[in-house]
Motif scaffolding. Structure first.
Motif, PDB file in Angstrom:
ATOM      1  N   SER A   1       0.829  -1.201   0.000  1.00 26.99           N
ATOM      2  CA  SER A   1       0.000   0.000   0.000  1.00 26.99           C
ATOM      3  C   SER A   1       0.869   1.258   0.000  1.00 26.99           C
ATOM      4  CB  SER A   1      -0.893  -0.036   1.237  1.00 26.99           C
ATOM      5  OG  SER A   1      -1.524   1.186   1.426  1.00 26.99           O
TER       6      SER A   1
ATOM      7  N   VAL B   1      -6.509   8.178  -7.084  1.00 28.27           N
ATOM      8  CA  VAL B   1      -7.789   7.715  -6.546  1.00 28.27           C
ATOM      9  C   VAL B   1      -7.995   6.238  -6.883  1.00 28.27           C
ATOM     10  CG1 VAL B   1     -10.302   7.990  -6.677  1.00 28.27           C
ATOM     11  CG2 VAL B   1      -8.829  10.008  -6.584  1.00 28.27           C
ATOM     12  N   ILE B   2      -7.697   5.864  -8.130  1.00 26.44           N
ATOM     13  CA  ILE B   2      -7.867   4.467  -8.547  1.00 26.44           C
ATOM     14  C   ILE B   2      -6.982   3.539  -7.699  1.00 26.44           C
ATOM     15  CG2 ILE B   2      -7.514   2.823 -10.449  1.00 26.44           C
ATOM     16  CD1 ILE B   2      -8.293   5.117 -12.370  1.00 26.44           C
TER      17      ILE B   2
ATOM     18  N   ALA C   1      -5.626   4.125  -4.697  1.00 23.20           N
ATOM     19  CA  ALA C   1      -6.038   4.132  -3.287  1.00 23.20           C
ATOM     20  C   ALA C   1      -7.288   3.279  -3.066  1.00 23.20           C
ATOM     21  CB  ALA C   1      -6.280   5.563  -2.816  1.00 23.20           C
ATOM     22  N   VAL C   2      -8.278   3.416  -3.974  1.00 23.37           N
ATOM     23  CA  VAL C   2      -9.518   2.648  -3.837  1.00 23.37           C
ATOM     24  C   VAL C   2      -9.227   1.147  -3.982  1.00 23.37           C
ATOM     25  CG1 VAL C   2     -11.774   2.165  -4.886  1.00 23.37           C
ATOM     26  CG2 VAL C   2     -11.067   4.533  -4.490  1.00 23.37           C
ATOM     27  N   THR C   3      -8.368   0.789  -4.939  1.00 23.01           N
ATOM     28  CA  THR C   3      -7.989  -0.615  -5.125  1.00 23.01           C
ATOM     29  C   THR C   3      -7.346  -1.170  -3.859  1.00 23.01           C
ATOM     30  OG1 THR C   3      -7.557  -0.096  -7.434  1.00 23.01           O
ATOM     31  CG2 THR C   3      -6.758  -2.218  -6.663  1.00 23.01           C
TER      32      THR C   3
ATOM     33  N   ILE D   1      -7.682  -0.081  -0.757  1.00 28.69           N
ATOM     34  CA  ILE D   1      -8.690  -0.198   0.304  1.00 28.69           C
ATOM     35  C   ILE D   1      -9.510  -1.477   0.102  1.00 28.69           C
ATOM     36  CG2 ILE D   1     -10.823   0.825   1.232  1.00 28.69           C
ATOM     37  CD1 ILE D   1      -9.511   3.592   0.738  1.00 28.69           C
ATOM     38  N   TRP D   2      -9.923  -1.722  -1.149  1.00 26.71           N
ATOM     39  CA  TRP D   2     -10.701  -2.910  -1.500  1.00 26.71           C
ATOM     40  C   TRP D   2      -9.956  -4.191  -1.105  1.00 26.71           C
ATOM     41  CZ3 TRP D   2     -15.613  -3.400  -2.746  1.00 26.71           C
ATOM     42  CH2 TRP D   2     -16.057  -4.598  -3.305  1.00 26.71           C
TER      43      TRP D   2
ATOM     44  N   ALA E   1      -4.043   4.437   2.780  1.00 33.37           N
ATOM     45  CA  ALA E   1      -4.806   4.749   1.567  1.00 33.37           C
ATOM     46  C   ALA E   1      -5.781   5.913   1.805  1.00 33.37           C
ATOM     47  CB  ALA E   1      -5.556   3.513   1.084  1.00 33.37           C
ATOM     48  N   LEU E   2      -6.404   5.949   3.000  1.00 36.74           N
ATOM     49  CA  LEU E   2      -7.322   7.049   3.319  1.00 36.74           C
ATOM     50  C   LEU E   2      -6.559   8.370   3.429  1.00 36.74           C
ATOM     51  CD1 LEU E   2      -9.768   5.447   5.940  1.00 36.74           C
ATOM     52  CD2 LEU E   2     -10.265   6.098   3.562  1.00 36.74           C
TER      53      LEU E   2
ATOM     54  N   LEU F   1      -5.941   9.521  -0.054  1.00 33.40           N
ATOM     55  CA  LEU F   1      -7.169  10.064  -0.649  1.00 33.40           C
ATOM     56  C   LEU F   1      -7.464  11.462  -0.112  1.00 33.40           C
ATOM     57  CD1 LEU F   1      -9.830   7.185  -0.792  1.00 33.40           C
ATOM     58  CD2 LEU F   1      -8.736   8.362  -2.705  1.00 33.40           C
TER      59      LEU F   1
ATOM     60  N   TRP G   1      -7.529  14.898  -2.630  1.00 32.06           N
ATOM     61  CA  TRP G   1      -8.834  15.458  -2.943  1.00 32.06           C
ATOM     62  C   TRP G   1      -8.765  16.883  -3.486  1.00 32.06           C
ATOM     63  CZ3 TRP G   1     -13.216  14.289  -4.647  1.00 32.06           C
ATOM     64  CH2 TRP G   1     -14.302  15.156  -4.545  1.00 32.06           C
TER      65      TRP G   1
END
Ligand SMILES: [Zn+2]
Length: 292
Positions: A51, A101-102, A104-106, A108-109, A197-198, A201, A205
């Motif tokens: 991460s 964003v892509i 970070a979201v990946t 987190i998932w 990751a948060l 993000l 932002w």
């Protein structure tokens, strides 16, 4: 009706070879660390490291973007690119932010999946601590190098602060590695990974918002339209301002076009020159004014 066009200036001062070299050294240093961190992460089954490698990859993109922007902001006009390639800095910035964003979201998932269903392989807490300790040293060196030139421009100051913040993140990772090693609580690894990751993000932002706005020719956040209008209207001889357009030429340079309605007795050239000077103090280098 008279048109005043002024030849546009380059948005930034000439960038010194020193500053360029600092960026190149910092980029290479962090890139080498990313390779090491990702390798350790996959080898020792530590999501925290994977991460953070994603996070640092984004930082390297952002450092490279800053370096590219210094160069793009001085590109010359050519026949079919009358602004040079300056606007490309905005598009790169938006692309970079979307990519963040892509990623970070990946992450987190993947981490949530790991919380719900931990695999057979436990993360190696010791490996996390050692790798993060190396990351701390690398970031301290980078922060020191950037601090030498931090007063140069807003981008470099931002990069300096970011690098310092990241050094703190590594302190947290060293500690969490020890906790995993001592307690054997594997779930700490994906949880720390989600927190990183948060954090990423949260940081991206404002960049995402700003680069989107700039890519569709919105007013850059560095320009305050209300204040600018107040100052222009306060110039003696100016009765009203209409057809106002403000747009970014690059991430570091702006342009404005407007129609000035002047008093009949006003000296058009003198008033226009004063208005241009006022606009310049508001952070807009290029102004195209029509008087009426
Ligand atoms: Zn960072």
């Amino acid at each position: 009706m008279r048109h005043h066009h002024h030849h546009h200036h380059h948005g930034t001062e000439k960038i010194s070879a020193d500053l360029k070299n600092i960026y190149i050294i910092v980029i290479v240093l962090i890139a080498l660390y990313i390779a090491f961190e990702a390798w350790m992460g996959f080898r020792h089954n530590a999501l925290t490291l994977v991460s953070d490698a994603g996070h640092k990859l984004i930082d390297v993109f952002s450092l490279s973007l800053t370096l590219i922007t210094f160069w793009l902001s001085t590109t010359k006009a050519r026949k079919n690119y009358t602004w040079g390639f300056r606007k490309l800095s905005v598009i790169i910035s938006l692309f970079n932010a979307v990519l963040v964003v892509i990623v970070a979201v990946t992450i987190i998932w993947e981490s949530i999946e790991k919380v719900i269903e931990p695999g057979d392989l436990a993360p190696d807490g010791g490996a996390i601590s050692i790798t993060a300790a190396v990351g701390f040293v690398v970031n301290c060196i980078a922060a020191f190098l950037l601090s030498l030139k931090r007063s140069h421009d807003v981008n470099t100051m931002g990069q300096f602060i970011h690098t310092l913040t990241d050094a703190l993140v590594y302190v947290g990772m060293v500690i969490s590695g020890f906790i995993i090693k001592w307690t054997g609580l594997a779930v700490i690894d994906p949880v720390i990974s989600i927190l990183i990751a948060l954090f990423v993000l949260f940081n991206i932002w404002s960049v995402l918002k700003e680069s989107f706005r700039m890519s569709i020719d919105g007013v850059p956040s560095s320009v305050h339209v209300g204040e600018l209008l107040d100052q222009v209207r306060a110039v003696p001889g100016v009765r009203e301002v209409s057809d106002l357009h403000i747009w970014p030429v690059s991430t570091v340079e702006n342009a404005l076009s407007a129609t000035l309605v002047l008093d009949d007795s006003a000296d058009r050239t003198a008033v226009t020159d004063t208005v241009k000077a006022v606009i310049k103090t508001c952070g807009i280098e290029n102004s195209f004014l029509e008087t009426r």
